[in-house]
Design a protein around this motif. Structure first.
Motif, PDB file in Angstrom:
ATOM      1  N   GLU A  19       0.830  -1.215   0.000  1.00 38.97           N
ATOM      2  CA  GLU A  19       0.000   0.000   0.000  1.00 38.97           C
ATOM      3  C   GLU A  19       0.859   1.257   0.000  1.00 38.97           C
ATOM      4  OE1 GLU A  19      -2.676  -0.223   3.289  1.00 38.97           O
ATOM      5  OE2 GLU A  19      -3.983  -1.661   2.299  1.00 38.97           O
ATOM      6  N   MET A  20       1.931   1.254   0.801  1.00 34.47           N
ATOM      7  CA  MET A  20       2.807   2.425   0.851  1.00 34.47           C
ATOM      8  C   MET A  20       3.578   2.580  -0.457  1.00 34.47           C
ATOM      9  SD  MET A  20       2.115   3.942   3.583  1.00 34.47           S
ATOM     10  CE  MET A  20       3.373   5.198   3.560  1.00 34.47           C
ATOM     11  N   TRP A  23       1.163   4.066  -2.906  1.00 33.69           N
ATOM     12  CA  TRP A  23       1.005   5.493  -2.599  1.00 33.69           C
ATOM     13  C   TRP A  23       2.175   6.277  -3.174  1.00 33.69           C
ATOM     14  CZ3 TRP A  23       4.467   8.246   0.513  1.00 33.69           C
ATOM     15  CH2 TRP A  23       4.102   9.551   0.796  1.00 33.69           C
ATOM     16  N   HIS A  24       3.383   5.765  -2.971  1.00 34.86           N
ATOM     17  CA  HIS A  24       4.589   6.429  -3.472  1.00 34.86           C
ATOM     18  C   HIS A  24       4.542   6.558  -4.997  1.00 34.86           C
ATOM     19  CE1 HIS A  24       8.668   6.931  -4.854  1.00 34.86           C
ATOM     20  NE2 HIS A  24       8.759   5.665  -5.219  1.00 34.86           N
ATOM     21  N   GLU A  26       1.907   6.464  -7.038  1.00 33.83           N
ATOM     22  CA  GLU A  26       0.828   7.361  -7.461  1.00 33.83           C
ATOM     23  C   GLU A  26       1.190   8.821  -7.222  1.00 33.83           C
ATOM     24  OE1 GLU A  26      -2.605   5.944  -5.356  1.00 33.83           O
ATOM     25  OE2 GLU A  26      -2.955   4.318  -6.783  1.00 33.83           O
ATOM     26  N   LEU A  27       1.795   9.117  -6.083  1.00 33.60           N
ATOM     27  CA  LEU A  27       2.170  10.496  -5.775  1.00 33.60           C
ATOM     28  C   LEU A  27       3.266  10.983  -6.715  1.00 33.60           C
ATOM     29  CD1 LEU A  27       1.663  12.908  -3.943  1.00 33.60           C
ATOM     30  CD2 LEU A  27       3.367  11.981  -2.364  1.00 33.60           C
TER      31      LEU A  27
END
Length: 77
Positions: A19-20, A23-24, A26-27
Protein backbone atom coordinates in the motif's frame (compact mmCIF):
# COMPACT_ATOMS: atom_id res chain seq x y z
CA UNK A 1 4.17 11.85 5.87
CA UNK A 2 3.59 11.24 9.58
CA UNK A 3 2.99 7.55 8.90
CA UNK A 4 6.29 7.26 7.04
CA UNK A 5 8.11 8.98 9.90
CA UNK A 6 6.60 6.48 12.34
CA UNK A 7 7.58 3.58 10.10
CA UNK A 8 11.18 4.81 9.87
CA UNK A 9 11.35 5.34 13.62
CA UNK A 10 10.01 1.84 14.32
CA UNK A 11 12.00 -0.11 11.71
CA UNK A 12 14.04 1.88 9.18
CA UNK A 13 15.32 -1.18 7.32
CA UNK A 14 11.94 -2.89 6.87
CA UNK A 15 10.47 -3.10 3.38
CA UNK A 16 7.43 -0.80 2.99
CA UNK A 17 4.02 -2.39 2.54
CA UNK A 18 2.49 -2.75 -0.92
CA UNK A 19 0.00 0.00 0.00
CA UNK A 20 2.81 2.42 0.85
CA UNK A 21 4.68 1.55 -2.35
CA UNK A 22 1.50 2.13 -4.36
CA UNK A 23 1.00 5.49 -2.60
CA UNK A 24 4.59 6.43 -3.47
CA UNK A 25 4.13 5.51 -7.16
CA UNK A 26 0.83 7.36 -7.46
CA UNK A 27 2.17 10.50 -5.77
CA UNK A 28 5.33 10.52 -7.89
CA UNK A 29 3.28 10.19 -11.08
CA UNK A 30 0.92 12.94 -9.91
CA UNK A 31 3.88 15.28 -9.40
CA UNK A 32 5.29 14.28 -12.77
CA UNK A 33 8.43 12.42 -11.75
CA UNK A 34 9.54 8.84 -12.24
CA UNK A 35 8.90 6.75 -9.10
CA UNK A 36 12.25 5.83 -7.56
CA UNK A 37 12.91 2.26 -6.45
CA UNK A 38 12.52 1.93 -2.68
CA UNK A 39 14.04 -0.92 -0.68
CA UNK A 40 13.20 0.13 2.87
CA UNK A 41 11.31 2.65 5.01
CA UNK A 42 14.31 4.98 5.20
CA UNK A 43 14.47 5.22 1.40
CA UNK A 44 10.71 5.75 1.24
CA UNK A 45 11.07 8.72 3.61
CA UNK A 46 13.87 10.15 1.47
CA UNK A 47 11.75 9.92 -1.68
CA UNK A 48 8.67 11.33 0.11
CA UNK A 49 10.69 14.33 1.30
CA UNK A 50 11.91 14.98 -2.25
CA UNK A 51 8.34 14.84 -3.56
CA UNK A 52 7.26 17.19 -0.76
CA UNK A 53 9.96 19.68 -1.81
CA UNK A 54 8.77 19.51 -5.42
CA UNK A 55 5.21 20.19 -4.31
CA UNK A 56 6.32 23.06 -2.08
CA UNK A 57 8.36 24.60 -4.91
CA UNK A 58 5.30 24.43 -7.17
CA UNK A 59 3.14 26.13 -4.54
CA UNK A 60 5.71 28.89 -4.05
CA UNK A 61 5.99 29.39 -7.80
CA UNK A 62 2.22 29.61 -8.09
CA UNK A 63 1.98 32.11 -5.21
CA UNK A 64 4.75 34.25 -6.74
CA UNK A 65 3.01 34.25 -10.13
CA UNK A 66 -0.31 35.18 -8.47
CA UNK A 67 1.30 38.03 -6.53
CA UNK A 68 2.99 39.35 -9.68
CA UNK A 69 -0.30 39.15 -11.57
CA UNK A 70 -2.10 41.07 -8.81
CA UNK A 71 0.62 43.70 -8.67
CA UNK A 72 0.47 44.12 -12.44
CA UNK A 73 -3.32 44.43 -12.34
CA UNK A 74 -3.04 47.05 -9.61
CA UNK A 75 -0.47 48.95 -11.66
CA UNK A 76 2.33 48.51 -9.14
CA UNK A 77 4.22 45.70 -10.91
Amino acid sequence: MALILDMVRADPERRPSQEMLLWHHELAELVGIEPAPVRNNRELLDVALRIDLILLAGELESETASAAHLAQAAGTG
